[in-house]
Design a protein around this motif. Structure first.
Motif, short mmCIF file in Angstrom:
data_model
loop_
_atom_site.label_atom_id
_atom_site.label_comp_id
_atom_site.label_asym_id
_atom_site.label_seq_id
_atom_site.Cartn_x
_atom_site.Cartn_y
_atom_site.Cartn_z
N TRP A 96 -0.36 8.98 -9.28
CA TRP A 96 0.68 9.26 -8.38
C TRP A 96 2.19 9.16 -8.85
CZ3 TRP A 96 4.63 6.68 -5.57
CH2 TRP A 96 5.43 7.54 -4.62
N LEU A 97 2.50 8.22 -9.54
CA LEU A 97 4.03 8.07 -9.86
C LEU A 97 4.06 8.82 -11.10
CD1 LEU A 97 4.53 4.06 -9.89
CD2 LEU A 97 5.50 6.13 -8.77
N GLU A 98 2.97 9.08 -12.01
CA GLU A 98 3.14 10.11 -13.17
C GLU A 98 3.25 11.47 -12.62
OE1 GLU A 98 -0.31 8.87 -15.48
OE2 GLU A 98 0.79 7.42 -16.40
N ARG A 99 2.54 11.69 -11.55
CA ARG A 99 2.74 13.19 -11.00
C ARG A 99 4.06 13.42 -10.37
NH1 ARG A 99 -1.43 12.85 -8.21
NH2 ARG A 99 -0.64 12.25 -6.36
N LEU A 100 4.61 12.49 -9.82
CA LEU A 100 5.98 12.75 -9.33
C LEU A 100 7.16 12.51 -10.48
CD1 LEU A 100 6.34 10.69 -5.96
CD2 LEU A 100 6.65 13.12 -6.16
N GLY A 101 6.98 11.59 -11.35
CA GLY A 101 7.79 11.31 -12.36
C GLY A 101 9.09 10.64 -12.01
N PRO A 102 10.29 11.05 -12.58
CA PRO A 102 11.48 10.26 -12.09
C PRO A 102 11.83 10.49 -10.67
CG PRO A 102 11.74 11.30 -14.09
CD PRO A 102 10.42 11.59 -13.82
N LYS A 103 11.25 11.59 -9.98
CA LYS A 103 11.67 11.72 -8.52
C LYS A 103 10.98 10.69 -7.57
CE LYS A 103 11.83 16.83 -9.17
NZ LYS A 103 10.94 17.95 -9.27
N ALA A 104 10.12 9.65 -8.09
CA ALA A 104 9.43 8.85 -7.42
C ALA A 104 10.65 7.77 -7.13
CB ALA A 104 8.42 8.32 -8.20
N CYS A 105 11.53 7.66 -8.01
CA CYS A 105 12.84 6.52 -7.88
C CYS A 105 13.89 6.88 -6.68
CB CYS A 105 13.56 6.51 -9.31
SG CYS A 105 12.60 5.70 -10.48
N LEU A 106 13.61 8.06 -6.17
CA LEU A 106 14.29 8.22 -4.85
C LEU A 106 13.90 7.12 -3.82
CD1 LEU A 106 14.05 12.16 -4.49
CD2 LEU A 106 16.24 10.79 -4.63
N LEU A 107 12.71 7.00 -3.74
CA LEU A 107 12.12 5.92 -2.82
C LEU A 107 12.40 4.31 -3.41
CD1 LEU A 107 8.44 7.39 -2.62
CD2 LEU A 107 10.54 7.71 -1.11
N SER A 108 13.47 4.11 -4.15
CA SER A 108 13.71 2.86 -4.83
C SER A 108 14.52 2.17 -3.56
CB SER A 108 14.63 2.81 -5.99
OG SER A 108 15.86 3.48 -5.64
N TRP A 109 14.97 2.83 -2.53
CA TRP A 109 15.53 2.10 -1.68
C TRP A 109 14.63 1.44 -0.42
CZ3 TRP A 109 14.50 3.47 3.53
CH2 TRP A 109 13.65 4.76 3.81
N LEU A 110 13.12 1.88 -0.38
CA LEU A 110 12.58 1.35 0.28
C LEU A 110 12.30 -0.23 0.24
CD1 LEU A 110 9.73 3.83 0.27
CD2 LEU A 110 11.10 3.29 2.12
N PRO A 111 12.18 -0.97 1.47
CA PRO A 111 12.15 -2.45 1.26
C PRO A 111 10.61 -2.92 0.73
CG PRO A 111 12.54 -1.87 3.52
CD PRO A 111 12.49 -0.48 2.83
N VAL A 112 10.67 -3.79 0.08
CA VAL A 112 9.09 -4.18 -0.42
C VAL A 112 8.92 -3.56 -1.44
CG1 VAL A 112 6.99 -5.01 0.09
CG2 VAL A 112 8.65 -5.34 1.87
N VAL A 113 8.66 -2.24 -1.40
CA VAL A 113 8.09 -1.35 -2.73
C VAL A 113 9.07 -0.75 -3.67
CG1 VAL A 113 5.89 -0.93 -1.46
CG2 VAL A 113 7.88 0.63 -1.43
N GLY A 114 10.34 -0.67 -3.00
CA GLY A 114 11.40 -0.04 -3.93
C GLY A 114 11.73 -0.58 -5.19
#
Length: 156
Positions: A96-114
């Motif tokens: 999933w992360l490889e498919r999204l690439g750097p755009k996955a880092c938009l979710l870095s704000w999430l608690p626990v998983v970010g």
């Protein structure tokens, strides 16, 4: 222990150090340590409401640099994580992360998983600068949203 905690709190007192305290809290909260920076930002803005944008900017910078540290820790931890590379959950998340690439880092704000997400982005060797830009966008949006909501709920 109480004396040490009192001296630490006095050192980071908001009226005296202000934006540097916001920066430190935001940086530390972006690491894997369980610390939240929103209460510090909110407290600072209650003391200095005219500093909204500078405070959000400093918090975003500190939190983004903390995310960058997570990225580098993940990048360096690649060999350690190899022993878990064969679990079903691990393989699915990595795909999933490889498919999204750097755009996955938009979710870095999430608690626990970010914050772990930033480390995994580094572990996957996703491009650093695009990841940093997406981290900054996500973290900025979180700080603006959370701060405006808190100031709306608890106005002066």
């Amino acid at each position: 222990m109480q004396a040490w905690l009192d001296s630490l709190l006095a050192l980071l007192a908001l009226p005296q150090y202000g934006l540097s305290t916001v920066f430190i809290a935001a940086f530390v909260s972006a690491t894997l340590l369980p610390v939240g920076s929103e209460p510090v930002l909110f407290g600072f803005l209650k003391l200095s409401p005219d500093m909204f944008w500078p405070a959000v900017g400093v918090a975003t910078l500190g939190n983004t640099l903390g995310g960058a540290l997570d990225w580098w820790l993940g990048y360096g931890a690649h060999k350690v994580a190899d022993k878990y590379a064969h679990s079903k959950h691990h393989v699915r998340v990595l795909a999933w992360l490889e498919r999204l690439g750097p755009k996955a880092c938009l979710l870095s704000w999430l608690p626990v998983v970010g914050d772990p997400l930033c480390a995994v982005a580094g572990w996957l060797k996703l491009p650093f600068w695009p990841c940093l830009v997406y981290m900054a966008i996500g973290k900025f949006a979180r700080y603006v949203t959370m701060t405006v909501a808190l100031l709306y709920i608890w106005p002066s």
